[in-house]
Design a protein around this motif. Structure first.
Motif, PDB file in Angstrom:
ATOM      1  N   LEU A  22      16.715 -15.831 -12.962  1.00 31.21           N
ATOM      2  CA  LEU A  22      17.678 -16.517 -13.833  1.00 31.21           C
ATOM      3  C   LEU A  22      19.058 -16.596 -13.186  1.00 31.21           C
ATOM      4  O   LEU A  22      19.751 -17.608 -13.292  1.00 31.21           O
ATOM      5  N   ARG A  23      19.436 -15.522 -12.497  1.00 28.67           N
ATOM      6  CA  ARG A  23      20.732 -15.515 -11.820  1.00 28.67           C
ATOM      7  C   ARG A  23      20.786 -16.609 -10.752  1.00 28.67           C
ATOM      8  O   ARG A  23      21.834 -17.234 -10.541  1.00 28.67           O
ATOM      9  N   ALA A  24      19.651 -16.832 -10.097  1.00 32.47           N
ATOM     10  CA  ALA A  24      19.594 -17.904  -9.093  1.00 32.47           C
ATOM     11  C   ALA A  24      19.844 -19.264  -9.742  1.00 32.47           C
ATOM     12  O   ALA A  24      20.515 -20.127  -9.160  1.00 32.47           O
ATOM     13  N   TYR A  25      19.327 -19.467 -10.953  1.00 31.09           N
ATOM     14  CA  TYR A  25      19.575 -20.718 -11.665  1.00 31.09           C
ATOM     15  C   TYR A  25      21.067 -20.891 -11.949  1.00 31.09           C
ATOM     16  O   TYR A  25      21.613 -22.001 -11.823  1.00 31.09           O
ATOM     17  N   TYR A  26      21.717 -19.822 -12.345  1.00 38.14           N
ATOM     18  CA  TYR A  26      23.150 -19.893 -12.614  1.00 38.14           C
ATOM     19  C   TYR A  26      23.915 -20.319 -11.355  1.00 38.14           C
ATOM     20  O   TYR A  26      24.789 -21.193 -11.401  1.00 38.14           O
ATOM     21  N   PHE A  27      23.578 -19.687 -10.229  1.00 38.39           N
ATOM     22  CA  PHE A  27      24.289 -20.008  -8.996  1.00 38.39           C
ATOM     23  C   PHE A  27      23.897 -21.374  -8.446  1.00 38.39           C
ATOM     24  O   PHE A  27      24.653 -21.962  -7.665  1.00 38.39           O
ATOM     25  N   ALA A  28      22.733 -21.880  -8.846  1.00 36.15           N
ATOM     26  CA  ALA A  28      22.365 -23.247  -8.463  1.00 36.15           C
ATOM     27  C   ALA A  28      23.326 -24.247  -9.085  1.00 36.15           C
ATOM     28  O   ALA A  28      23.678 -25.260  -8.464  1.00 36.15           O
ATOM     29  N   PHE A  29      23.765 -23.963 -10.311  1.00 38.91           N
ATOM     30  CA  PHE A  29      24.759 -24.833 -10.948  1.00 38.91           C
ATOM     31  C   PHE A  29      26.083 -24.781 -10.189  1.00 38.91           C
ATOM     32  O   PHE A  29      26.777 -25.787 -10.069  1.00 38.91           O
ATOM     33  N   ALA A  30      26.420 -23.595  -9.680  1.00 37.81           N
ATOM     34  CA  ALA A  30      27.638 -23.492  -8.878  1.00 37.81           C
ATOM     35  C   ALA A  30      27.503 -24.291  -7.589  1.00 37.81           C
ATOM     36  O   ALA A  30      28.464 -24.924  -7.128  1.00 37.81           O
ATOM     37  N   ALA A  31      26.304 -24.296  -7.001  1.00 35.44           N
ATOM     38  CA  ALA A  31      26.077 -25.022  -5.746  1.00 35.44           C
ATOM     39  C   ALA A  31      26.225 -26.527  -5.926  1.00 35.44           C
ATOM     40  O   ALA A  31      26.539 -27.239  -4.964  1.00 35.44           O
ATOM     41  N   LYS A  87      23.341 -29.563   2.169  1.00 38.10           N
ATOM     42  CA  LYS A  87      23.591 -29.185   0.776  1.00 38.10           C
ATOM     43  C   LYS A  87      22.286 -29.156  -0.023  1.00 38.10           C
ATOM     44  O   LYS A  87      22.078 -28.267  -0.856  1.00 38.10           O
ATOM     45  N   ILE A  88      21.409 -30.105   0.240  1.00 30.62           N
ATOM     46  CA  ILE A  88      20.109 -30.115  -0.426  1.00 30.62           C
ATOM     47  C   ILE A  88      19.280 -28.915   0.017  1.00 30.62           C
ATOM     48  O   ILE A  88      18.576 -28.293  -0.793  1.00 30.62           O
ATOM     49  N   PRO A 121      34.558 -28.658  -1.580  1.00 29.50           N
ATOM     50  CA  PRO A 121      34.461 -27.218  -1.305  1.00 29.50           C
ATOM     51  C   PRO A 121      35.252 -26.384  -2.309  1.00 29.50           C
ATOM     52  O   PRO A 121      34.829 -25.293  -2.692  1.00 29.50           O
ATOM     53  N   LEU A 122      36.406 -26.904  -2.730  1.00 23.85           N
ATOM     54  CA  LEU A 122      37.234 -26.170  -3.686  1.00 23.85           C
ATOM     55  C   LEU A 122      36.511 -26.011  -5.013  1.00 23.85           C
ATOM     56  O   LEU A 122      36.530 -24.931  -5.618  1.00 23.85           O
ATOM     57  N   LEU A 123      35.875 -27.077  -5.479  1.00 26.13           N
ATOM     58  CA  LEU A 123      35.117 -26.997  -6.723  1.00 26.13           C
ATOM     59  C   LEU A 123      33.925 -26.060  -6.567  1.00 26.13           C
ATOM     60  O   LEU A 123      33.551 -25.365  -7.518  1.00 26.13           O
ATOM     61  N   PHE A 124      33.348 -26.024  -5.382  1.00 25.79           N
ATOM     62  CA  PHE A 124      32.245 -25.115  -5.069  1.00 25.79           C
ATOM     63  C   PHE A 124      32.683 -23.669  -5.271  1.00 25.79           C
ATOM     64  O   PHE A 124      31.995 -22.870  -5.920  1.00 25.79           O
ATOM     65  N   VAL A 125      33.829 -23.316  -4.735  1.00 26.10           N
ATOM     66  CA  VAL A 125      34.354 -21.949  -4.872  1.00 26.10           C
ATOM     67  C   VAL A 125      34.707 -21.662  -6.325  1.00 26.10           C
ATOM     68  O   VAL A 125      34.409 -20.569  -6.851  1.00 26.10           O
ATOM     69  N   PHE A 126      35.346 -22.622  -6.976  1.00 19.56           N
ATOM     70  CA  PHE A 126      35.737 -22.444  -8.373  1.00 19.56           C
ATOM     71  C   PHE A 126      34.504 -22.250  -9.265  1.00 19.56           C
ATOM     72  O   PHE A 126      34.493 -21.376 -10.139  1.00 19.56           O
ATOM     73  N   ALA A 174      33.916 -21.974   4.685  1.00 16.81           N
ATOM     74  CA  ALA A 174      34.591 -20.963   3.869  1.00 16.81           C
ATOM     75  C   ALA A 174      34.038 -20.949   2.446  1.00 16.81           C
ATOM     76  O   ALA A 174      33.817 -19.883   1.854  1.00 16.81           O
ATOM     77  N   ALA A 175      33.790 -22.143   1.897  1.00 16.16           N
ATOM     78  CA  ALA A 175      33.232 -22.223   0.545  1.00 16.16           C
ATOM     79  C   ALA A 175      31.821 -21.656   0.502  1.00 16.16           C
ATOM     80  O   ALA A 175      31.454 -20.955  -0.448  1.00 16.16           O
ATOM     81  N   LEU A 176      31.025 -21.951   1.533  1.00 15.00           N
ATOM     82  CA  LEU A 176      29.659 -21.416   1.592  1.00 15.00           C
ATOM     83  C   LEU A 176      29.674 -19.894   1.711  1.00 15.00           C
ATOM     84  O   LEU A 176      28.866 -19.207   1.076  1.00 15.00           O
ATOM     85  N   ALA A 177      30.600 -19.379   2.516  1.00  7.95           N
ATOM     86  CA  ALA A 177      30.720 -17.920   2.655  1.00  7.95           C
ATOM     87  C   ALA A 177      31.130 -17.274   1.333  1.00  7.95           C
ATOM     88  O   ALA A 177      30.632 -16.198   0.967  1.00  7.95           O
ATOM     89  N   ALA A 178      32.038 -17.937   0.603  1.00 10.31           N
ATOM     90  CA  ALA A 178      32.460 -17.420  -0.698  1.00 10.31           C
ATOM     91  C   ALA A 178      31.296 -17.431  -1.686  1.00 10.31           C
ATOM     92  O   ALA A 178      31.150 -16.503  -2.496  1.00 10.31           O
ATOM     93  N   PHE A 179      30.469 -18.460  -1.619  1.00 10.11           N
ATOM     94  CA  PHE A 179      29.302 -18.556  -2.509  1.00 10.11           C
ATOM     95  C   PHE A 179      28.308 -17.423  -2.240  1.00 10.11           C
ATOM     96  O   PHE A 179      27.873 -16.727  -3.163  1.00 10.11           O
ATOM     97  N   ILE A 180      27.972 -17.221  -0.977  1.00 14.24           N
ATOM     98  CA  ILE A 180      27.012 -16.174  -0.619  1.00 14.24           C
ATOM     99  C   ILE A 180      27.574 -14.793  -0.951  1.00 14.24           C
ATOM    100  O   ILE A 180      26.873 -13.927  -1.489  1.00 14.24           O
ATOM    101  N   SER A 181      28.857 -14.603  -0.638  1.00 12.13           N
ATOM    102  CA  SER A 181      29.495 -13.309  -0.930  1.00 12.13           C
ATOM    103  C   SER A 181      29.565 -13.060  -2.432  1.00 12.13           C
ATOM    104  O   SER A 181      29.361 -11.929  -2.890  1.00 12.13           O
ATOM    105  N   GLY A 182      29.855 -14.118  -3.187  1.00 14.29           N
ATOM    106  CA  GLY A 182      29.929 -13.971  -4.637  1.00 14.29           C
ATOM    107  C   GLY A 182      28.591 -13.595  -5.241  1.00 14.29           C
ATOM    108  O   GLY A 182      28.524 -12.711  -6.104  1.00 14.29           O
ATOM    109  N   TRP A 183      27.537 -14.242  -4.785  1.00 16.49           N
ATOM    110  CA  TRP A 183      26.194 -13.952  -5.304  1.00 16.49           C
ATOM    111  C   TRP A 183      25.755 -12.546  -4.922  1.00 16.49           C
ATOM    112  O   TRP A 183      25.400 -11.725  -5.783  1.00 16.49           O
TER     113      TRP A 183
END
Length: 239
Positions: free
Chosen positions: A194-203, A123-124, A210-215, A17-26
């Motif tokens: 650059l946007r990918a770098y931002y989302f790398a920090f989220a990853a 995750k890596i 998982p909760l922190l991942f979504v947050f 669910a967290a991975l889906a939220a990450f991909i959907s968010g990006w």
């Protein structure tokens, strides 16, 4: 079907669910920003307008060394990030080759999630995919800046265009549209990296929970939105 079930059992449902939220968010934010910029100018859209004006002014200059220097300076940013991304990819591949030791180190970090070596590898791999995508965007941005420099270098001299009257002026406007668009595409591609770098920090949050991942994903989306549509520099550009 059995293979799909085995894949799904690799991670708990909270991680999926967290991975889906990450991909959907990006992906969702990228689509939203592109459509939103047509109604409310973003930083990128505003600077694209300035790039078009720049290319128009370039046709009035007898010597275009200044324009070449500016394009070269602009291309140094994606070049730097591309080189940095290669180093990051190499580091992640090294970690992937020593997963057991890396997992033990992560377990010593306070609040880090306790996972198996396989989950840690996944995750890596996600981080690798992010930075590989960023690398391709940065290198493509470098090439697009080269195309823009070629267009500026191939433009006729200012006095030739002036001598052609209305036809020369029509060519100026068309050139400004095309060259400004090429340089703008280079900037947009760089922005994707650059946007990918931002989302790398989220990853990175996925290594903790998982909760922190979504947050973290939600925080990154909020920061990007504020900078692209409500920043002080945007107000100055549109003033």
């Amino acid at each position: 079907m059995e293979t799909a079930i085995k894949v799904m059992t690799l991670l708990p449902w909270t991680d999926w669910a967290a991975l889906a939220a990450f991909i959907s968010g990006w992906a969702g934010y990228a689509l939203f920003a592109k459509r939103r910029s047509s109604a409310r100018p973003s930083v990128l859209a505003s600077t694209n307008r300035i790039r078009r004006q720049w290319m128009l002014q370039a046709t009035h200059r007898e010597v275009r060394v200044f324009d070449g220097v500016v394009i070269q300076n602009l291309s140094t940013s994606p070049s730097f990030f591309a080189s940095t991304t290669i180093l990051i990819i190499g580091g992640l591949l090294a970690v992937l080759g020593t997963s057991e030791k890396a997992t033990e180190l992560v377990l010593e970090i306070p609040f880090a999630a306790r996972t198996s070596v396989l989950v840690f590898d996944l995750k890596i791999v996600l981080m690798l995919m992010i930075f590989v995508y960023a690398f391709f965007r940065f290198t493509w941005s470098m090439r697009q800046y080269t195309f823009g420099a070629l267009m500026v270098a191939a433009a006729p001299e200012a006095e030739v265009l002036t001598a052609q009257g209305a036809q020369g002026e029509a060519w100026r406007q068309g050139f400004a549209d095309r060259a400004g668009r090429v340089v703008g595409l280079a900037a947009e591609t760089f922005n994707d990296g650059l946007r990918a770098y931002y989302f790398a920090f989220a990853a990175i949050g996925w290594f903790f929970s998982p909760l922190l991942f979504v947050f973290a994903t939600a925080i990154v989306v909020y920061i990007l939105y504020q900078r692209e549509f409500h920043s002080e520099v945007l107000e100055v550009l549109n003033a």
